[in-house]
Write an enzyme that holds these catalytic residues in place. Structure first.
Site, PDB file in Angstrom:
ATOM      1  N   SER A 166       2.297  -6.130  -2.308  1.00 53.24           N
ATOM      2  CA  SER A 166       1.233  -5.633  -2.924  1.00 53.24           C
ATOM      3  C   SER A 166       1.449  -4.401  -3.735  1.00 53.24           C
ATOM      4  CB  SER A 166       0.328  -5.280  -1.599  1.00 53.24           C
ATOM      5  OG  SER A 166      -0.922  -4.434  -2.155  1.00 53.24           O
ATOM      6  N   TYR A 203      -1.753   0.656   5.358  1.00 49.86           N
ATOM      7  CA  TYR A 203      -1.543  -0.794   4.929  1.00 49.86           C
ATOM      8  C   TYR A 203      -0.175  -0.531   3.791  1.00 49.86           C
ATOM      9  CZ  TYR A 203      -2.097  -4.722   2.118  1.00 49.86           C
ATOM     10  OH  TYR A 203      -1.991  -6.075   1.361  1.00 49.86           O
TER      11      TYR A 203
END
Ligand SMILES: Cc1cc2nc3c(=O)[nH]c(=O)nc-3n(C[C@H](O)[C@H](O)[C@H](O)COP(=O)(O)OP(=O)(O)OC[C@H]3O[C@@H](n4cnc5c(N)ncnc54)[C@H](O)[C@@H]3O)c2cc1C
Ligand SMILES: NC(=O)c1ccc[n+]([C@@H]2O[C@H](COP(=O)([O-])OP(=O)(O)OC[C@H]3O[C@@H](n4cnc5c(N)ncnc54)[C@H](OP(=O)(O)O)[C@@H]3O)[C@@H](O)[C@H]2O)c1
Lengths: 458, 251
Positions: B144, B157
């Site tokens: 990501s 995250y």
């Protein structure tokens, strides 16, 4: 299972075909004799083994991911030569180039040559290759009088024409066994020059008419079509026919009168190993094709050309497959039967409309079908073009062409394939089931296998 | 086997209900994929996902797989490879967590880290070993942009994805020249279940766009893919924004 930081051992190599797509790792064995070849097959491990020649197949026919690949180029001896009968017995790793070097000075030529002479005799049999003389001479396998085959059980058999194993092996892509040697019937020639006729043809229909009218008058015949030309020029092409020049045809003071059988191919430097992709776009290829068409003689007869210039112009540039960059390229080679000219026209139009940057494609008329169960030729029209895989939407486009080809009773050449769907294949090769059945009895554990065999579930 | 365009015939999705994973499977089924394995935590959603792909003509099987249960990975995933070659593994599982809550609930924060990083290290190594043994295949890892530079808003995250990204890059280097290809995919904000209800970030994209980028990356044998592609340049700039300024950016 641990991840090794590098390849498993020194023999492991990532291999791909001439198109440089879909590489896979295999343990490469280089047998120098029969015993080593037998040992390599018997000791190949669970992912099997397949033979490889000079890697000129475009796709994945000569690779075997996670298994063994037998590099056959070490078996490179010419074993016997009968210069009166025109017969040669040689090991499977001998290249056609080597055969030409050895045999031309003695007045003999190979019976069939593809667009490159850097293929091995084993590869030529396993792909049952054809040349520009197919209309008269058939495929390579027709000129093989016997071959020695190492099968999955480690046995070596002599296989003769007319037997099921022979017909499964010619065109069998190495899946029936490893060809160790073969006996070939040769073609006598008086010189190493070709007498060539060239003519420009304005469109596809004229071309087909010309080819149909007098192909039989020449030993070699093929045309190159500019697939970037559109509208009225769709299918404009240059038709080239040739025959081996007899000695008497050489002009009085021609150099070749003194050494009529000399064979001296020229080799240029190779392109660098890392060429950026996409250099050969529509504009540059279109310009090339335009010049190529304009500079071809309108009509010329009796021109003398050397064998390499006539048959293998691309062999002058080693590693020319690098020019399409890292993404690689593929060859789309198909045949549609006579009577299906409309399909051919439609496909040519579709390719032209799409504007694929393809160098002039080769169109040829085939003669009778060959006996090999998976041999490519059938009586009809064959067209071959090289395309970079990076063209957007090319995969889907070619799938659609496959449907047309299969629907017309045609097929694609497996040794050049890197992408056909397994489902389409069965329609293209009606003898596929026989081939599978023979393999199942001859090699029940599928010891002989390749990436192509896995991909197409052969 | 993959074809000349890198399109796989068999696919294993780790995180079998992932929207990005399923969009990718649909796209590849339309090309060459016939066999799909969906590995995930057993649930009606997993069964429904399998059915939806079967409707497209694929032969689909599900396998129980929990990223947090690393001890079971070797056995569970190893078994899949014994049934036939897997041309592509898509590592698609992951959790976003709830940054605000997780900051005061270390156990929950660790679960995010363990799912996204530890779980991926374990599953990634098992699959890499199996791919290497078969001599070919692609391991596609959904990283990501959040891992490229950790932000105040989602650094738990983000840090797990940073770890995953570094791991996958290293693995790709380790496997260089083995016929196995590792591709790191770095999407920006993707409109999926994971981001439902969150404010959209600039350059937001869709699972289908990620799937298209993956198909292209396979053909090119890319090592890194950004989705959308413009993020490559954006993130090259973001990486060099000084900390005091970055802290105050509304990203
Ligand atoms: C520029 C160019 C032009 C071409 N033109 C033509 C053409 O005009 N007509 C045509 O038909 N083809 C053509 N081809 C294709 C080429 O002739 C075939 O792919 C041929 O098989 C290549 O031979 P190779 O020795 O390189 O074999 P490889 O590419 O190494 O292997 C090809 C196949 O043969 C098998 N094989 C190789 N050696 C053995 C062996 N000893 N025993 C058993 N199996 C073996 C392999 O397993 C594999 O299935 C062309 C290719 C190129 C690159
Ligand atoms: N959406 C985005 O904006 C975005 C952006 C960049 C990167 N990504 C990454 O892309 C991947 C897929 O995301 P998505 O958008 O498709 O989200 P998604 O639909 O929520 O998919 C997440 C998947 O992870 C699975 N999963 C979670 N915990 C698991 C565990 N312990 N064991 C096994 N599976 C577990 C989920 O399975 P269950 O059904 O069992 O929960 C689900 O299949 C993730 O890694 C995500 O981090 C997403």
């Amino acid at each position: 299972m641990a991840v090794e930081t590098h390849v498993l051992d020194d023999d492991c190599e990532a291999l791909s075909g001439w198109g440089r797509t879909a590489p896979a790792l295999a343990r490469v064995r280089r047998p120098r004799g029969h015993a080593e070849a037998v040992e390599a097959v018997l000791g190949c491990g669970p992912r099997g083994a397949v033979a490889r020649g000079l890697g000129r197949a475009y796709g994945d026919a000569a690779q075997n991911a996670g298994g063994t690949v037998l590099d056959m180029t070490g078996l490179d001896r010419i074993l016997a030569l009968d210069t009166t009968a025109g017969l040669v017995v040689c090991e499977a790793g001998v290249s056609l180039h080597r055969l030409m070097e050895a045999l031309l000075p003695l007045g003999w030529f190979v019976p069939v040559t593809p667009g490159t002479r850097y293929v091995t005799v084993g590869g030529a049999i396993a792909a049952d290759i054809h040349g520009r003389n197919h209309h008269g001479s058939g495929s390579f396998g027709r000129h093989v009088t016997a071959l020695e085959l190492l099968t999955a059980d480690g046995g070596i058999r002599t296989v003769l024409p007319g037997t099921p194993l022979f017909d499964a092996t010619t065109g069998g892509l190495g899946l029936t066994g490893v060809i160790l040697s073969a006996a070939l019937r040769l073609l006598p020639v008086e010189t190493s020059l070709m007498r060539v006729e060239t003519e420009r043809v304005p469109d596809l229909d004229t071309l087909m008419a010309r080819l149909t009218a007098d192909d039989h008058a020449h030993r070699y015949s093929a045309a190159r079509i500019d697939l970037l030309a559109r509208g009225a020029a769709t299918g404009r092409s240059v038709l080239t026919r040739g025959d081996h020049a007899p000695y008497d045809a050489l002009p009085r003071h021609h150099r070749a009168r003194r050494a009529p059988l000399a064979f001296r191919p020229v080799r240029l430097p190779a392109p660098p190993p890392h060429v950026p992709g996409g250099l050969l776009g529509r504009a540059s290829v279109g310009l090339f094709n335009e010049l190529w068409y304009r500079t071809a003689p309108r009509a010329a007869t009796g021109r003398l050309q050397s064998l390499p210039a006539f048959f293998h112009p691309l062999d002058g540039v080693p590693h020319w497959n690098r020019i399409h960059g890292r993404e690689g390229f593929l060859q789309y080679r198909f045949v549609v039967p006579y009577g299906q000219e409309e399909t051919l026209r439609r496909i040519v139009r579709r390719i032209a409309d799409r504007g694929c940057p393809s160098f002039p494609a080769v169109l040829k008329r085939f003669g009778a079908a060959d006996p090999g169960w998976l041999s490519f030729p059938l009586p009809g029209w064959t067209l071959a073009l090289d395309l970079p895989t990076g063209l957007p939407g090319l995969g889907r486009f070619l799938d659609a062409l496959d449907e047309e080809v299969a629907g017309a009773g045609g097929r694609v050449h497996l040794a050049e394939d890197s992408r056909v769907r397994p489902e389409t294949l069965a329609a293209m090769y009606p003898r596929l089931d026989e081939f599978r059945a023979l393999r199942a009895t001859l090699d029940p554990r599928s010891v002989l296998t390749s990436d192509l065999a896995r991909r197409l579930r052969l | 086997m993959k074809d000349a365009f890198g399109a796989p015939q068999s696919l294993l999705v780790l995180g079998g209900t992932s929207e990005i994973g399923l969009a990718t499977a649909r796209r590849l089924i339309a090309r060459r994929t016939r066999t799909v394995w969906l590995a995930g935590r057993p649930s009606p959603a997993l069964t429904a996902a399998a059915d939806s792909l079967r409707a497209l003509g694929a032969d689909v099987r599900t396998v129980p797989f929990d990223a947090l249960d690393t001890a079971s990975h070797e056995e569970r995933l190893g078994k899949i490879f014994t049934e036939g070659d897997i041309d592509m593994v898509l590592l698609a599982f992951g959790v976003l967590g709830d940054q605000a809550r997780d900051e005061s609930d270390p156990v929950a924060a660790v679960r995010v880290a363990q799912t996204n990083y530890t779980g991926a290290v374990s599953a990634g190594l098992v699959c890499a070993g199996a791919l290497q043994a078969q001599g070919h295949g692609s391991l596609v890892v959904l990283s990501s942009v959040a891992g490229e530079r950790a932000r105040r808003a989602d650094f738990i995250y983000g840090s797990s994805k940073a770890g995953l990204d570094a791991f996958a890059q290293g693995l790709g280097d380790a496997l260089h020249g083995t016929g196995v290809h590792v591709m790191v995919v770095r999407p920006g904000f993707v409109r999926s279940r994971m981001t439902a209800g969150l404010a959209e970030a600039p350059l937001a994209t869709t699972p289908e766009a990620v799937a298209a980028a993956i198909e292209l990356g396979l053909r090119r044998r890319s090592e890194t893919v950004w989705v959308p592609g413009a993020l490559r340049m954006v993130m090259a700039a973001v990486r060099h924004v000084p900390r005091p300024l970055f802290r105050r950016l509304p990203v």
